[in-house]
Design a protein around this motif. Structure first.
Motif, PDB file in Angstrom:
ATOM      1  N   VAL A 167       0.829  -1.205   0.000  1.00 14.12           N
ATOM      2  CA  VAL A 167       0.000   0.000   0.000  1.00 14.12           C
ATOM      3  C   VAL A 167       0.866   1.259   0.000  1.00 14.12           C
ATOM      4  CG1 VAL A 167      -1.591   1.360   1.401  1.00 14.12           C
ATOM      5  CG2 VAL A 167      -2.043  -1.057   0.999  1.00 14.12           C
ATOM      6  N   THR A 168       1.944   1.239   0.774  1.00 10.80           N
ATOM      7  CA  THR A 168       2.851   2.394   0.797  1.00 10.80           C
ATOM      8  C   THR A 168       3.441   2.653  -0.577  1.00 10.80           C
ATOM      9  OG1 THR A 168       3.428   1.960   3.106  1.00 10.80           O
ATOM     10  CG2 THR A 168       4.922   3.366   1.852  1.00 10.80           C
ATOM     11  N   ALA A 169       3.914   1.601  -1.228  1.00  9.64           N
ATOM     12  CA  ALA A 169       4.500   1.749  -2.561  1.00  9.64           C
ATOM     13  C   ALA A 169       3.471   2.269  -3.553  1.00  9.64           C
ATOM     14  CB  ALA A 169       5.068   0.413  -3.028  1.00  9.64           C
ATOM     15  N   PHE A 170       2.273   1.707  -3.538  1.00  5.97           N
ATOM     16  CA  PHE A 170       1.249   2.123  -4.495  1.00  5.97           C
ATOM     17  C   PHE A 170       0.722   3.523  -4.192  1.00  5.97           C
ATOM     18  CE2 PHE A 170       0.576  -2.507  -5.501  1.00  5.97           C
ATOM     19  CZ  PHE A 170       0.933  -2.389  -6.836  1.00  5.97           C
ATOM     20  N   THR A 171       0.656   3.892  -2.929  1.00 10.81           N
ATOM     21  CA  THR A 171       0.218   5.242  -2.580  1.00 10.81           C
ATOM     22  C   THR A 171       1.203   6.278  -3.113  1.00 10.81           C
ATOM     23  OG1 THR A 171      -0.932   4.494  -0.585  1.00 10.81           O
ATOM     24  CG2 THR A 171      -0.288   6.813  -0.671  1.00 10.81           C
ATOM     25  N   LEU A 172       2.480   6.050  -2.885  1.00 12.25           N
ATOM     26  CA  LEU A 172       3.500   6.986  -3.369  1.00 12.25           C
ATOM     27  C   LEU A 172       3.529   7.036  -4.891  1.00 12.25           C
ATOM     28  CD1 LEU A 172       6.333   6.034  -0.850  1.00 12.25           C
ATOM     29  CD2 LEU A 172       5.061   8.190  -0.905  1.00 12.25           C
ATOM     30  N   CYS A 173       3.407   5.880  -5.524  1.00 10.11           N
ATOM     31  CA  CYS A 173       3.402   5.859  -6.993  1.00 10.11           C
ATOM     32  C   CYS A 173       2.147   6.532  -7.552  1.00 10.11           C
ATOM     33  CB  CYS A 173       3.495   4.415  -7.490  1.00 10.11           C
ATOM     34  SG  CYS A 173       5.112   3.650  -7.233  1.00 10.11           S
ATOM     35  N   GLY A 174       1.012   6.380  -6.873  1.00 12.54           N
ATOM     36  CA  GLY A 174      -0.210   7.039  -7.320  1.00 12.54           C
ATOM     37  C   GLY A 174      -0.103   8.542  -7.231  1.00 12.54           C
ATOM     38  N   ILE A 175       0.492   9.051  -6.151  1.00 12.46           N
ATOM     39  CA  ILE A 175       0.702  10.498  -6.016  1.00 12.46           C
ATOM     40  C   ILE A 175       1.644  10.995  -7.100  1.00 12.46           C
ATOM     41  CG2 ILE A 175       1.666  12.292  -4.520  1.00 12.46           C
ATOM     42  CD1 ILE A 175       0.741  10.615  -2.126  1.00 12.46           C
ATOM     43  N   ALA A 176       2.703  10.231  -7.371  1.00  9.78           N
ATOM     44  CA  ALA A 176       3.659  10.638  -8.405  1.00  9.78           C
ATOM     45  C   ALA A 176       3.018  10.600  -9.786  1.00  9.78           C
ATOM     46  CB  ALA A 176       4.883   9.732  -8.358  1.00  9.78           C
ATOM     47  N   MET A 177       2.259   9.537 -10.078  1.00  7.94           N
ATOM     48  CA  MET A 177       1.636   9.401 -11.401  1.00  7.94           C
ATOM     49  C   MET A 177       0.576  10.462 -11.650  1.00  7.94           C
ATOM     50  SD  MET A 177       2.699   6.844 -13.400  1.00  7.94           S
ATOM     51  CE  MET A 177       1.274   6.271 -14.334  1.00  7.94           C
ATOM     52  N   SER A 178       0.022  11.034 -10.582  1.00 10.42           N
ATOM     53  CA  SER A 178      -1.022  12.047 -10.754  1.00 10.42           C
ATOM     54  C   SER A 178      -0.514  13.270 -11.502  1.00 10.42           C
ATOM     55  CB  SER A 178      -1.571  12.476  -9.389  1.00 10.42           C
ATOM     56  OG  SER A 178      -0.596  13.221  -8.656  1.00 10.42           O
ATOM     57  N   SER A 179       0.789  13.489 -11.489  1.00 13.01           N
ATOM     58  CA  SER A 179       1.343  14.653 -12.173  1.00 13.01           C
ATOM     59  C   SER A 179       1.412  14.462 -13.688  1.00 13.01           C
ATOM     60  CB  SER A 179       2.748  14.969 -11.632  1.00 13.01           C
ATOM     61  OG  SER A 179       2.677  15.336 -10.265  1.00 13.01           O
ATOM     62  N   LEU A 180       1.216  13.222 -14.167  1.00 11.87           N
ATOM     63  CA  LEU A 180       1.237  12.988 -15.608  1.00 11.87           C
ATOM     64  C   LEU A 180      -0.048  13.451 -16.284  1.00 11.87           C
ATOM     65  CD1 LEU A 180       2.855   9.428 -15.822  1.00 11.87           C
ATOM     66  CD2 LEU A 180       3.944  11.647 -16.186  1.00 11.87           C
ATOM     67  N   ALA A 181      -1.128  13.531 -15.510  1.00 16.98           N
ATOM     68  CA  ALA A 181      -2.412  13.952 -16.072  1.00 16.98           C
ATOM     69  C   ALA A 181      -2.442  15.467 -16.206  1.00 16.98           C
ATOM     70  CB  ALA A 181      -3.554  13.477 -15.189  1.00 16.98           C
ATOM     71  N   ARG A 182      -2.658  15.956 -17.415  1.00 22.96           N
ATOM     72  CA  ARG A 182      -2.680  17.404 -17.649  1.00 22.96           C
ATOM     73  C   ARG A 182      -3.996  18.036 -17.213  1.00 22.96           C
ATOM     74  NH1 ARG A 182       0.237  18.226 -23.598  1.00 22.96           N
ATOM     75  NH2 ARG A 182       2.230  17.260 -23.021  1.00 22.96           N
ATOM     76  N   THR A 183      -5.071  17.278 -17.280  1.00 23.52           N
ATOM     77  CA  THR A 183      -6.385  17.795 -16.900  1.00 23.52           C
ATOM     78  C   THR A 183      -7.084  16.781 -16.004  1.00 23.52           C
ATOM     79  OG1 THR A 183      -7.528  16.820 -18.808  1.00 23.52           O
ATOM     80  CG2 THR A 183      -6.574  19.022 -19.104  1.00 23.52           C
ATOM     81  N   ALA A 184      -8.202  17.205 -15.437  1.00 26.02           N
ATOM     82  CA  ALA A 184      -8.966  16.307 -14.575  1.00 26.02           C
ATOM     83  C   ALA A 184      -9.473  15.102 -15.348  1.00 26.02           C
ATOM     84  CB  ALA A 184     -10.139  17.076 -13.958  1.00 26.02           C
TER      85      ALA A 184
END
Length: 281
Positions: A167-184
């Motif tokens: 869960v820790t790994a996926f939480t951190l990766c999810g926060i990081a991956m969120s920056s790839l999305a340019r829009t909602a």
């Protein structure tokens, strides 16, 4: 004789009570949980989807894998890992871009609230929903598919650290991956395909050793495969470890890979996370 009236003393304004870090974090976490529960789509997809998939696959595959292990029992362990990945990696990767696009993150950054409180609230939400979802999956699996719960403290301990590291790994990766999305709107398009591919190659929908060798090698680079493998060591007989690619559950390597992904995810968060959209500057 004239009398003078003394002016009334000004009434002191009530002092504003400042919340300590602990109370502030709990309040943020409670707000995140409330927002999650108010979103029907998130609740249904996160909580109901794994159970629906278990019921669908159980009606299709009814054989055994050997050693008294049914395919549904093998499949349940993968769905537990998938459920934890969904509530952390997929949920955060989709919702953070929405909050960024609506200006929520920009307003957070402009308040006196420490920035880490925002992330702590997300973590509390992930843990709370993840625990509830896992408990629901285990209840369904035990009642309908004869899943055997761990019978030793050592296995429960293994379940705890595998789930926590995953869960820790996926939480951190999810926060990081969120920056790839340019829009909602693009958040789902960026995150969902990644999550689906990981599920198909990591031994969630199919027995891992039945996948092509090259696919197994690719899956071994990512945390979901190792999380599934760690959970199989908890819920399946010890003898089933001989059917793993290396002939054992490799719990030491499971811990090493998941811990490494925690470090990678943290590094990506620190270097890529954005509070505003590119158009805001």
């Amino acid at each position: 004789m004239t009398t003078t009236t003394k002016p009334a003393a000004p009434v002191a304004a009530p002092a504003t009570r400042r919340l300590g870090p602990g109370a502030l974090t709990l309040r943020q976490g409670r707000m995140e949980i409330t927002q999650f529960l108010r979103s029907r789509e998130s609740v249904v997809f996160t909580m109901a989807f794994p159970i629906i998939m278990i019921l669908v696959f159980a009606s299709i595959f009814k054989g055994e894998l050997g050693g008294g292990v049914k395919f549904t029992q093998y499949f349940v362990t993968g769905m537990i890992a998938t459920g934890l990945m969904t509530v952390s990696f997929q949920n955060l990767g989709i919702w953070i871009p929405i909050e960024r696009d609506r200006g929520v993150l920009k307003r957070y950054r402009g308040t006196p609230m420490p920035k880490w409180v925002y992330f702590a609230g997300k973590v509390i939400m992930v843990v709370a929903i993840g625990v509830a979802e896992t408990a629901l999956l285990l209840l369904v699996a035990v009642l309908l598919f004869d899943l055997r719960l761990p019978d030793t403290a050592a296995k429960w301990l293994t379940f705890g650290w595998v789930a926590a590291l995953g869960v820790t790994a996926f939480t951190l990766c999810g926060i990081a991956m969120s920056s790839l999305a340019r829009t909602a709107r693009s958040g789902s398009a960026v995150i969902t395909p990644v999550a689906l591919v990981l599920q198909f190659i990591s031994g969630v929908f199919f027995v891992f050793t039945s996948l092509p060798n090259w696919m197994q090698q690719v899956a071994a680079l990512f945390p979901l495969k190792w999380m599934c493998q760690g959970l199989r060591s908890v819920f399946l007989p010890d003898s089933f470890g001989t059917q793993e690619p290396s002939g054992s559950f490799e719990l030491g390597r499971v811990a090493l890979v998941l811990a490494l992904w925690c470090v990678i995810g943290l590094a990506l968060c620190l270097t890529t996370f954005r509070w505003t959209t590119k158009r805001d500057g």
